[in-house]
Design a protein around this motif. Structure first.
Motif, PDB file in Angstrom:
ATOM      1  N   UNK A   1       0.804  -1.223   0.000  1.00  0.00           N
ATOM      2  CA  UNK A   1       0.000   0.000   0.000  1.00  0.00           C
ATOM      3  C   UNK A   1       0.839   1.276   0.000  1.00  0.00           C
ATOM      4  N   UNK A   2       2.134   1.155   0.270  1.00  0.00           N
ATOM      5  CA  UNK A   2       2.970   2.340   0.436  1.00  0.00           C
ATOM      6  C   UNK A   2       3.621   2.828  -0.858  1.00  0.00           C
ATOM      7  N   UNK A   3       3.565   2.034  -1.908  1.00  0.00           N
ATOM      8  CA  UNK A   3       4.197   2.459  -3.152  1.00  0.00           C
ATOM      9  C   UNK A   3       5.710   2.512  -3.038  1.00  0.00           C
ATOM     10  N   UNK A   4       6.309   1.408  -2.615  1.00  0.00           N
ATOM     11  CA  UNK A   4       7.763   1.343  -2.422  1.00  0.00           C
ATOM     12  C   UNK A   4       8.477   1.527  -3.760  1.00  0.00           C
ATOM     13  N   UNK A   5       9.463   2.415  -3.782  1.00  0.00           N
ATOM     14  CA  UNK A   5      10.228   2.618  -5.016  1.00  0.00           C
ATOM     15  C   UNK A   5      11.728   2.398  -4.843  1.00  0.00           C
ATOM     16  N   UNK A   6      12.159   2.173  -3.603  1.00  0.00           N
ATOM     17  CA  UNK A   6      13.594   2.040  -3.334  1.00  0.00           C
ATOM     18  C   UNK A   6      13.855   0.914  -2.345  1.00  0.00           C
ATOM     19  N   UNK A   7      14.889   0.140  -2.625  1.00  0.00           N
ATOM     20  CA  UNK A   7      15.315  -0.940  -1.735  1.00  0.00           C
ATOM     21  C   UNK A   7      16.701  -0.595  -1.204  1.00  0.00           C
ATOM     22  N   UNK A   8      16.851  -0.646   0.109  1.00  0.00           N
ATOM     23  CA  UNK A   8      18.139  -0.327   0.735  1.00  0.00           C
ATOM     24  C   UNK A   8      18.726  -1.610   1.310  1.00  0.00           C
ATOM     25  N   UNK A   9      19.876  -2.008   0.790  1.00  0.00           N
ATOM     26  CA  UNK A   9      20.521  -3.250   1.226  1.00  0.00           C
ATOM     27  C   UNK A   9      22.019  -3.151   0.962  1.00  0.00           C
ATOM     28  N   UNK A  10      22.832  -3.862   1.748  1.00  0.00           N
ATOM     29  CA  UNK A  10      24.289  -3.780   1.573  1.00  0.00           C
ATOM     30  C   UNK A  10      24.816  -4.635   0.425  1.00  0.00           C
TER      31      UNK A  10
END
Length: 299
Positions: free
Chosen positions: A101-110
């Motif tokens: 529902x949040x409209x995720x556009x970015x993934x943060x991972x190492x």
């Protein structure tokens, strides 16, 4: 003396005496009424003006240009509540859990991961960035209170923190299973039209022994368009008809290589038009944003 003489004269006349008494009564009543009004006026409380409560000014409503999910960054950064508030104030909303529902556009991972959050997020995001991005921004925010979103975006361009700018393309390709050295596997993954629909119209049978559990596995696959999933504990000739079958008549089973020896043997014996593969087939299909051939993953 004159008043006394007047009174004596009136006392000799009953009519005059009656008139005098009526006037006296009227005068007394008027005085009582006046006294009563004065008394009431003296005891009325003067209303006190209530102080109006000062309303707090609303916080600036910053539109979130970045809606990110963070995973696998425990060794790099741990966000406090204050950190997330500061980031949100400048247009960066960081979620700890996956959301449709949040409209995720970015993934943060190492690095490239196989966590449920990482795999599910690939159905939505168009950027994968290193946690250094948040670390550098928070460091700047903590050292200077007078900096706005525009200044931060100029000083810390998000494209400079793309995972393939921090980690070598060669390493990323290895983790994604991309063998062509000339390709940028991350770019292919993010610049695709197949996002969220890789397993569209497919029905897959899932072994109960898969790591992570059926619910988590199903949610990952459904995020990428899976039509149906069914949990399979054991298989015999009698219950093969209960397996999910695709429109082309093919039955697909995902199983655990070492824990499902009996299930694998029974499937091969009793299912004519079927293929049984390991979980890595699903993962690599997600990483490459297209269905991988079964051959390399068959059990």
């Amino acid at each position: 003396m004159n008043d006394l003489n007047d009174y004596q004269q009136m006392s000799k006349s009953s009519r005059k005496m009656k008139s005098y008494m009526e006037e006296l009564e009227k005068s007394t009543s008027a005085k009582r009424k006046a006294d009563s009004v004065n008394k009431d006026t003296d005891t009325i409380d003067t209303p006190v003006k209530s102080k109006k409560r000062k309303l707090e000014s609303p916080r600036p409503d910053s539109s979130n240009k970045i809606v990110a999910i963070i995973t696998g960054c425990e060794n790099e950064i741990t966000l406090t509540r204050q950190d997330t508030q500061h980031l949100n104030h400048i247009g960066i909303k960081v979620l700890s859990d996956y959301s449709t529902k949040q409209g995720i556009n970015t993934l943060i991972a190492p690095r490239i991961l196989r966590t449920a959050k990482f795999l599910r997020s690939l159905s939505q995001v168009d950027k994968i960035i290193h946690p250094n991005y948040l670390m550098d921004i928070l460091k700047k925010l903590n050292s200077s209170q007078e900096i706005d979103e525009e200044q931060l975006s100029k000083e810390f361009s998000i494209s400079d923190y793309s995972l393939d700018k921090v980690i070598s393309v060669k390493t990323i390709n290895q983790e994604l299973g991309v063998t062509n050295a000339k390709e940028n596997g991350l770019a292919n993954l993010l610049n695709t039209t197949n996002r969220g629909i890789i397993f569209q119209d497919l029905k897959i049978n899932l072994s109960n022994n898969l790591v992570g559990g059926i619910q988590v596995i199903s949610e990952i696959l459904e995020s990428h368009g899976l039509s149906g999933a069914k949990s399979i504990k054991s298989l015999t000739a009698a219950n093969t008809k209960t397996l999910l079958t695709n429109d082309d008549g093919k039955i697909i089973m995902v199983a655990h290589k070492s824990k499902d020896a009996k299930l694998i043997a029974s499937f091969k014996k009793n299912v004519q038009n079927g293929v049984i593969v390991e979980w890595d087939w699903c993962v690599k299909s997600i990483f490459k944003m297209k269905l991988e051939d079964f051959d390399s993953y068959q059990l």
